[in-house]
Design a protein around this motif. Structure first.
Motif, PDB file in Angstrom:
ATOM      1  N   SER A 115       3.252  10.451  -6.758  1.00 35.36           N
ATOM      2  CA  SER A 115       4.152  10.853  -7.841  1.00 35.36           C
ATOM      3  C   SER A 115       3.366  11.181  -9.113  1.00 35.36           C
ATOM      4  CB  SER A 115       5.165   9.740  -8.127  1.00 35.36           C
ATOM      5  OG  SER A 115       5.933   9.456  -6.983  1.00 35.36           O
ATOM      6  N   ASP A 116       2.343  10.382  -9.380  1.00 37.10           N
ATOM      7  CA  ASP A 116       1.505  10.576 -10.558  1.00 37.10           C
ATOM      8  C   ASP A 116       0.769  11.911 -10.483  1.00 37.10           C
ATOM      9  OD1 ASP A 116       0.312   9.240 -13.031  1.00 37.10           O
ATOM     10  OD2 ASP A 116      -1.501   9.737 -11.882  1.00 37.10           O
ATOM     11  N   ILE A 117       0.176  12.211  -9.332  1.00 36.10           N
ATOM     12  CA  ILE A 117      -0.593  13.457  -9.214  1.00 36.10           C
ATOM     13  C   ILE A 117       0.345  14.661  -9.194  1.00 36.10           C
ATOM     14  CG2 ILE A 117      -0.837  13.639  -6.694  1.00 36.10           C
ATOM     15  CD1 ILE A 117      -3.604  14.330  -9.298  1.00 36.10           C
ATOM     16  N   TYR A 118       1.563  14.472  -8.708  1.00 36.97           N
ATOM     17  CA  TYR A 118       2.547  15.564  -8.748  1.00 36.97           C
ATOM     18  C   TYR A 118       2.830  15.942 -10.206  1.00 36.97           C
ATOM     19  CZ  TYR A 118       6.487  18.402  -7.163  1.00 36.97           C
ATOM     20  OH  TYR A 118       7.337  19.453  -6.882  1.00 36.97           O
ATOM     21  N   SER A 119       3.031  14.930 -11.036  1.00 41.87           N
ATOM     22  CA  SER A 119       3.231  15.166 -12.463  1.00 41.87           C
ATOM     23  C   SER A 119       1.990  15.819 -13.075  1.00 41.87           C
ATOM     24  CB  SER A 119       3.527  13.846 -13.180  1.00 41.87           C
ATOM     25  OG  SER A 119       3.442  14.009 -14.586  1.00 41.87           O
ATOM     26  N   LYS A 177       9.247   9.468  -0.903  1.00 39.59           N
ATOM     27  CA  LYS A 177      10.027  10.146  -1.929  1.00 39.59           C
ATOM     28  C   LYS A 177       9.218  10.107  -3.220  1.00 39.59           C
ATOM     29  CE  LYS A 177      13.958  10.586   0.424  1.00 39.59           C
ATOM     30  NZ  LYS A 177      13.570  11.251   1.638  1.00 39.59           N
ATOM     31  N   ILE A 178       8.929  11.276  -3.748  1.00 40.39           N
ATOM     32  CA  ILE A 178       8.206  11.334  -5.016  1.00 40.39           C
ATOM     33  C   ILE A 178       9.147  10.872  -6.130  1.00 40.39           C
ATOM     34  CG2 ILE A 178       7.197  12.901  -6.722  1.00 40.39           C
ATOM     35  CD1 ILE A 178       5.937  14.434  -4.452  1.00 40.39           C
ATOM     36  N   LEU A 212       0.838  -1.206   0.000  1.00 40.30           N
ATOM     37  CA  LEU A 212       0.000   0.000   0.000  1.00 40.30           C
ATOM     38  C   LEU A 212       0.872   1.254   0.000  1.00 40.30           C
ATOM     39  CD1 LEU A 212      -2.986  -0.721   2.430  1.00 40.30           C
ATOM     40  CD2 LEU A 212      -3.017  -0.535  -0.058  1.00 40.30           C
ATOM     41  N   ASN A 213       1.986   1.190   0.700  1.00 39.19           N
ATOM     42  CA  ASN A 213       2.887   2.339   0.718  1.00 39.19           C
ATOM     43  C   ASN A 213       3.462   2.599  -0.676  1.00 39.19           C
ATOM     44  OD1 ASN A 213       4.054   4.311   2.691  1.00 39.19           O
ATOM     45  ND2 ASN A 213       5.928   3.569   1.733  1.00 39.19           N
ATOM     46  N   ASP A 214       3.818   1.533  -1.391  1.00 41.48           N
ATOM     47  CA  ASP A 214       4.295   1.682  -2.772  1.00 41.48           C
ATOM     48  C   ASP A 214       3.214   2.329  -3.641  1.00 41.48           C
ATOM     49  OD1 ASP A 214       6.647   0.334  -2.056  1.00 41.48           O
ATOM     50  OD2 ASP A 214       6.047  -1.557  -3.026  1.00 41.48           O
ATOM     51  N   LEU A 215       1.988   1.880  -3.463  1.00 43.02           N
ATOM     52  CA  LEU A 215       0.870   2.431  -4.227  1.00 43.02           C
ATOM     53  C   LEU A 215       0.671   3.908  -3.893  1.00 43.02           C
ATOM     54  CD1 LEU A 215      -1.450   1.943  -6.215  1.00 43.02           C
ATOM     55  CD2 LEU A 215      -2.867   1.263  -4.257  1.00 43.02           C
ATOM     56  N   PHE A 216       0.769   4.239  -2.618  1.00 44.06           N
ATOM     57  CA  PHE A 216       0.634   5.631  -2.186  1.00 44.06           C
ATOM     58  C   PHE A 216       1.710   6.490  -2.863  1.00 44.06           C
ATOM     59  CE2 PHE A 216       1.391   9.109   0.896  1.00 44.06           C
ATOM     60  CZ  PHE A 216       0.124   9.670   0.907  1.00 44.06           C
ATOM     61  N   VAL A 256       5.769  15.375   1.517  1.00 44.23           N
ATOM     62  CA  VAL A 256       7.066  14.699   1.456  1.00 44.23           C
ATOM     63  C   VAL A 256       7.968  15.191   2.593  1.00 44.23           C
ATOM     64  CG1 VAL A 256       9.126  14.342   0.049  1.00 44.23           C
ATOM     65  CG2 VAL A 256       6.872  14.238  -1.012  1.00 44.23           C
ATOM     66  N   GLU A 257       7.913  16.486   2.886  1.00 42.03           N
ATOM     67  CA  GLU A 257       8.735  17.041   3.967  1.00 42.03           C
ATOM     68  C   GLU A 257       8.373  16.460   5.334  1.00 42.03           C
ATOM     69  OE1 GLU A 257       8.657  21.332   4.022  1.00 42.03           O
ATOM     70  OE2 GLU A 257       9.129  21.419   1.884  1.00 42.03           O
TER      71      GLU A 257
END
Length: 161
Positions: A15-19, A69-70, A6-10, A62-63
Motif C-alpha cells: 500500500s505504501d509503495i502504491y502511494s 487489498k491495498i 508478515l502478511n499484514d506487513l506485506f 492484487v488481481e
C-alpha cells in the motif's frame, strides 16, 4: 493499519509503495520541465512511463492474489523526497547545477524504491505469493536500471566551475 503478521506487513508495504508510485507520476513531469539536459529530460520521461507500468503491476498483484487489498494511505517518505526535489527546483537556477540536484533527488527516490521492492520481493517469496514475487522482481530490476541510468547521466553532464 495494525501490523501483526508478515502478511499484514506485506499489505502495508504494498500500500505504501502504491502511494509512492502515484506521487512519483505527479513529480516526474515537474522534474522533467525543470531540467535542461536532454538526456536527463528523456530519463525522467522514460521513468514516468515505467512508473505507470509499475502501478499496473501492483494492480495485477492484487488481481492475482485476491486475499490482498491495498489500503488507502500516504507514503510520507516519498512526500518528503518530493518536497526536497521541489526545493531544488525553487532555489537553484535552471542549468547544470539544478540538473545535478534533480539527479540526486531522483536517485534518493530510486534508492527508496529499491529498498521497498527488495523487501516486498522477500516477503512475497516467504509468503508463497509466487506471481507477486515475479512481478516485484521485474519492478526491482527496472528501479536498479533507472538508478544506473541516472548515474550515467550525472557523469555525462559537465558543470562550469
Amino acid at each position: 493499519m495494525t501490523v501483526k503478521t508478515l502478511n499484514d506487513l506485506f499489505i502495508h508495504d504494498l500500500s505504501d509503495i502504491y502511494s509512492a508510485e502515484k506521487q512519483i507520476t505527479r513529480a516526474l513531469p515537474k522534474m522533467a520541465r525543470a531540467a535542461t539536459d536532454e538526456k536527463l529530460i528523456a530519463a525522467f520521461n522514460q521513468h514516468l512511463e515505467e512508473t505507470r507500468g509499475q502501478i499496473e503491476r501492483l494492480d495485477e498483484i492484487v488481481e492475482v492474489t485476491p486475499e490482498l487489498k491495498i489500503r488507502r494511505m500516504k507514503c510520507h517518505a516519498l512526500e518528503g523526497l518530493v518536497e526536497e526535489a521541489q526545493e531544488i527546483i525553487d532555489s537553484v537556477e535552471k542549468g547544470e547545477v539544478r540538473d545535478q540536484g534533480l539527479i540526486g533527488a531522483a536517485q534518493k527516490v530510486e534508492h527508496y524504491e529499491i529498498a521497498t521492492y527488495g523487501t516486498l520481493y522477500a516477503l512475497a517469496t516467504k509468503l508463497g505469493y509466487t506471481k507477486a514475487a515475479e512481478l516485484l522482481a521485474e519492478t526491482l530490476n527496472e528501479e536498479k536500471q533507472t538508478d544506473q541510468k541516472l548515474t550515467d547521466v550525472a557523469e555525462s553532464i559537465t558543470v562550469a566551475s
